[in-house]
Structure formats: structure tokens, C-alpha cells
Design a protein around this motif. Sequence first.
Motif, mmCIF file in Angstrom:
data_model
loop_
_atom_site.group_PDB
_atom_site.id
_atom_site.type_symbol
_atom_site.label_atom_id
_atom_site.label_comp_id
_atom_site.label_asym_id
_atom_site.label_seq_id
_atom_site.Cartn_x
_atom_site.Cartn_y
_atom_site.Cartn_z
ATOM 1 N N ASP A 1 0.824 -1.212 0.000
ATOM 2 C CA ASP A 1 0.000 0.000 0.000
ATOM 3 C C ASP A 1 0.860 1.266 0.000
ATOM 4 O O ASP A 1 0.480 2.284 -0.590
ATOM 5 N N ASN A 2 2.015 1.225 0.656
ATOM 6 C CA ASN A 2 2.910 2.378 0.659
ATOM 7 C C ASN A 2 3.471 2.641 -0.738
ATOM 8 O O ASN A 2 3.602 3.798 -1.166
ATOM 9 N N HIS A 3 3.799 1.558 -1.456
ATOM 10 C CA HIS A 3 4.280 1.708 -2.824
ATOM 11 C C HIS A 3 3.194 2.283 -3.727
ATOM 12 O O HIS A 3 3.463 3.137 -4.575
ATOM 13 N N VAL A 4 1.973 1.798 -3.549
ATOM 14 C CA VAL A 4 0.844 2.300 -4.338
ATOM 15 C C VAL A 4 0.629 3.792 -4.065
ATOM 16 O O VAL A 4 0.434 4.592 -4.989
ATOM 17 N N GLU A 5 0.689 4.169 -2.792
ATOM 18 C CA GLU A 5 0.462 5.569 -2.439
ATOM 19 C C GLU A 5 1.577 6.453 -3.016
ATOM 20 O O GLU A 5 1.315 7.592 -3.436
ATOM 21 N N GLY A 6 2.792 5.929 -3.051
ATOM 22 C CA GLY A 6 3.883 6.696 -3.640
ATOM 23 C C GLY A 6 3.656 6.966 -5.114
ATOM 24 O O GLY A 6 3.872 8.084 -5.601
ATOM 25 N N LEU A 7 3.178 5.958 -5.857
ATOM 26 C CA LEU A 7 2.880 6.147 -7.274
ATOM 27 C C LEU A 7 1.719 7.111 -7.466
ATOM 28 O O LEU A 7 1.714 7.921 -8.403
ATOM 29 N N LEU A 8 0.738 7.060 -6.589
ATOM 30 C CA LEU A 8 -0.391 7.990 -6.677
ATOM 31 C C LEU A 8 0.060 9.433 -6.465
ATOM 32 O O LEU A 8 -0.434 10.355 -7.122
ATOM 33 N N LYS A 9 0.990 9.639 -5.545
ATOM 34 C CA LYS A 9 1.511 10.991 -5.324
ATOM 35 C C LYS A 9 2.207 11.521 -6.572
ATOM 36 O O LYS A 9 2.055 12.698 -6.931
ATOM 37 N N LEU A 10 2.970 10.651 -7.225
ATOM 38 C CA LEU A 10 3.625 11.068 -8.460
ATOM 39 C C LEU A 10 2.591 11.441 -9.517
ATOM 40 O O LEU A 10 2.739 12.439 -10.226
ATOM 41 N N HIS A 11 1.531 10.657 -9.606
ATOM 42 C CA HIS A 11 0.465 10.952 -10.571
ATOM 43 C C HIS A 11 -0.221 12.270 -10.241
ATOM 44 O O HIS A 11 -0.509 13.082 -11.136
ATOM 45 N N ASP A 12 -0.475 12.520 -8.966
ATOM 46 C CA ASP A 12 -1.167 13.755 -8.570
ATOM 47 C C ASP A 12 -0.397 15.001 -8.976
ATOM 48 O O ASP A 12 -0.991 16.040 -9.288
ATOM 49 N N ALA A 13 0.942 14.911 -8.952
ATOM 50 C CA ALA A 13 1.772 16.085 -9.254
ATOM 51 C C ALA A 13 1.935 16.330 -10.746
ATOM 52 O O ALA A 13 2.507 17.346 -11.147
ATOM 53 N N MET A 14 1.429 15.389 -11.566
ATOM 54 C CA MET A 14 1.583 15.517 -13.017
ATOM 55 C C MET A 14 0.517 16.441 -13.604
ATOM 56 O O MET A 14 -0.600 16.524 -13.110
ATOM 57 N N ARG A 15 0.908 17.115 -14.687
ATOM 58 C CA ARG A 15 -0.034 17.951 -15.422
ATOM 59 C C ARG A 15 -1.115 17.101 -16.067
ATOM 60 O O ARG A 15 -2.280 17.507 -16.160
ATOM 61 N N ALA A 16 -0.746 15.901 -16.525
ATOM 62 C CA ALA A 16 -1.678 15.017 -17.217
ATOM 63 C C ALA A 16 -1.301 13.571 -16.935
ATOM 64 O O ALA A 16 -0.150 13.264 -16.625
ATOM 65 N N SER A 17 -2.267 12.670 -17.041
ATOM 66 C CA SER A 17 -2.003 11.254 -16.795
ATOM 67 C C SER A 17 -1.047 10.673 -17.832
ATOM 68 O O SER A 17 -0.314 9.725 -17.538
#
Length: 543
Positions: free
Chosen positions: A508-524
Motif C-alpha cells: 500500500d505504501n508503494h501504491v500511495e507513492g505512485l499515486l503521489k507522483l500521478h497527482d503532481a503531473m499535469r496530465a495522466s
Amino acid sequence: MMQKYLVIFTVGPVQSFIAAARKTEDFWSGSYILSHMVEKAMEYLQTLDPDCEFVYPKRIKETGNGYRHVASLPNRFTAVVHKNGQDIGEVMQKTEQHTREAFFHLCQYAVDRVFDSLSQNDRDVLKKKAIRQAENYLEIYWVAEPYGDSESFTVIRNRAEERLGAMKNDKRFSGTVHFGLTCSVCKEHEALCLSEMDKNDRYGDLKRKMNETWNRRSSHYKSKNDEDETYNKSGRIKDNEFLCGICLAKRTAWDYFTEQNKSVAFFPRFKSVVEIGNSSYYAILLMDGDRMGERFSRGTKEVYGQISERLAHFSREEVPEIVESVRDARLVYAGGDDVLAFLPVDAALSIAHKLRFTFSDPKKGLDEKATACVGLIIGHKKTPLQGLLRAVRHLENLAKAYKNPVTGMEKNALALAVHTRSGEISQTVLPWEIESSDTISLMLDFIGLLNEKLSNNFIFNFMEAFRPLLHQDNEKYQKLRDRDMLKIELRRLLQRSVKEGKKIEGLDNHVEGLLKLHDAMRASQDFLHLLKILTFFTRSEGE
């Protein structure tokens, strides 16, 4: 009574001088020569005015740290000069001429060294052509603004900067006519040749005349095997490579500065891209501090000097230590807040991270509020070097234009790109910090998973599942809005891609880390690019 003048002195052109290169060492020599010329100007000005005060850059005593081969001065200086009104112009004109002569001397050295078998008369012919090219090429500007004790340093400096900008905008060009072949490197000036060219000469005639001159170059500058990509020793000139006086001076700069310092130890050979790292790819890093103009424009002379001193320490001590402590990494220049380096892929992210956060370290860099943007590109070793340099400058500009979609904060970003040999390009931009997490740590965490526990199929499975969802409407920068769906799918695909016999702890920590990276992106789509880029940092890359 002696008057004071605030002087701003610049040497250029910068971009074209550094960018005109076919070898990694050409980039180094271009930046080092500019730094050398500014140093000569500062030294000479101080002989004319021993009380001269250099405000930027600060002249810091040599520490003997072994990094003398790094270009550590910017292409300009700001100083307070003590001279009367009738003398200041003469002083600055002498300083300008001394600076030009420093480069002319290098051009003359290059001709003597490369064409040592020619008669003195023939060498003089080539020297005159080289110096004429250098005279027309160099752009040296200076302004001297009266600086009274009761006047604000900031006001005087801003006035001087405005005058300097006006001078550069009123630049005059000296037209030159030539009928010969242009330089193989810069494509701007005529290549040096003993024979006179005629406008009616055919290409074959031009080539024959060029070869008659360049085949007489010293054996020291002839490559033993032009087809051997690993044969890239300093200063070698390939067959059918014809150089102008300016590029010839750059190609022989290593020899010149080695002789000047009477030691090879201070100027180690510059590695070719083939020798950087153990894989087929390498990285180029370009860094620039954020809002430095604002910092300098608002400060008093004391504040200006303090910033200058901190930048000098950062560029001359910290940057070389961070970059060149890594095997195969080479620093091209570090002038204040500007850094250019060639890096092995596996160390590129950690070096970028150290440079950025050392820059904001109050003891090693500026201060905690200081931020910087970095362009970091990974390219194949057979890709033309100039193309990758243009691309990394574009990345740095993208980082400068970044705006965090969550916080609205601007700049302070890292722009990443991979240019594969097949021509595919993946690039993305993200901030250095996401919420309370360090972005590089999040990326290294995922790279660790790819190295140890995940199959690379995860990347392709994820892209196959989500790419169709990014074409549902006409938004230019589309972002997946259902974060829960993304979280569930990331978790499922991570579990599905675990290598046989392996288990992911703290999934779950790894998943949350990837989600944070996605959130900071301009686009998916940028997030998909990031996942592809991170595969190049795995240990299997290049095998």
C-alpha cells in the motif's frame, strides 16, 4: 577626489560558443575559455585599480581541491572601480583589449601547435585569419555608472543593467565575405586554409584545397583510427574535419591550459560519451537557480556580495565534489547557479537530487528559500551530441514553466526525458517535493521494485489498461479523475507483476507513492511517460 564607478563587464556570445561542439571536450573547452577570459579581465582590472572591489562574482582564494579544470566563473562580473571620470573609459577599454588578446593568444597557440610543420610565414597566414574571425566573433560589452556614496547600490546597478541591455540590443554586425568551406563544427565561419578560394571554385576544388592544408597538421592531431568511436583523446582532429580559428582554439584548449598550469593533474582527460557509464545510454544534466535576478535586483551591495560569495562556494566546492565523486561522471561547468554535467544513468537521479538540495542548504548553498530547476535527459551514445544538448535546454525551460496542479507553486521542478535510439521520446515534469515526500525518493523506491521484485511487464500492462481512458474527450491535458479506481488498478497490476518467489512488503505504501507522483503531473499521459522513463534507471538497462 577619486570617483567611484559601478562597472558591469560581459564576455560572449555564450550559447553559440559553448554549443558549437562535436565532442564532449568541445563543450568543456567552450565554457572553460569563457571562464578563463573573465578571470583574465578581473586580474587585469585589479592591476589598474588595486582597490577594485568585485561584487559578483567574488574572488575566492584557491582551495587546492583539485577542481581547477572546472569552469567556475560566469561570463560577467560586477565591480566597484575607483577612477576619475577622464580615466574610467581608458581603464575599461584596456581591460577589454587585454581580454580579447587572451583569446587571440589561444588562437595563435592552436595554429602553432596543430601546424608545427608549416613555415613561419604559412603559420602567420593562418593566424591572421584566425584572429580576424575571433575579432568579429567576440562580443565584449561593459558599462561604467557613476556611484556616489549617498546613492543606492540597487538603483545604480539597475541603471547600469538597463544601459548594458540597450548596448546589446544595438549590436552591430560586421559582414564578412568568404567562398570556402565552412567549419565542420560551428558551420558559421570559414575553415582555415592556406590557399585562396575563388567564387567559381567547384566543391571538389574547395575540398582539395582544404585537404592540402589540413593533411599537413601535426601527427599529434591525427586520429589513428577515425572509425574507432572509443578513440577520443583530447585535441585529435579527424580526416575531412576542417576547423575555423575559433573552433581550433577550443579543440586545443586542453593542451594549452595543461601547459599553462605545467601539470596534467589539474586537467584530466575529458571522457567521451562512449566512456560514461557501462550501458548504451548516458545522462546530461542542466541546472539553473530560480528567480536569481529577483534576488540580485532587490539587495544592497552587502547582500549582493553575500549571495555572490555563497554561489562561488557552491559552484567551486560543492558541485565538483557531488558530481566528480561519482565514477565516470564529468562536470562541464559550474558557474554560480548554472551547472552542466555528463552522468552515468544509474547515478543521474541521486546527483540531481544532491545538487538541488545542496543549493538550498544554508551552509553549502544559498538558503532554505532557494530553489532550482533541472533538465535531465537520457540519450543513446550514438545520438548526435548537439541534438541532446538542445533537448536538455528545452527540458530546463519546461521545468521553469512548471506549475504544480495541486499547490499552484511555480518552478522548482525536475524535467525528465528519454530519447531512445529508435527515435521514441518520453518526457515529463514534476516538482522536487510532493506533500511531505521527496520526489526522487518516490522514484527510487519504484526503481528498487523494478530491480528486485517486479517484472517490466507491469509498465506495459498498466499502459495498455489506462491509455484508452485518456481519449474520452478533447482535453489537451487529460487527468484521470477517479483516484480510487487508479489506486485499485495500480495495486492489482503490481501484485500481478511480482516475480516468482518474490513478495512486496508494504504494498500500500508503494501504491500511495505512485499515486503521489500521478497527482503532481499535469496530465495522466505524463505519468505513463514517467513509468517508462524509470525503466531506464534499472540495472538491466542497456543489456
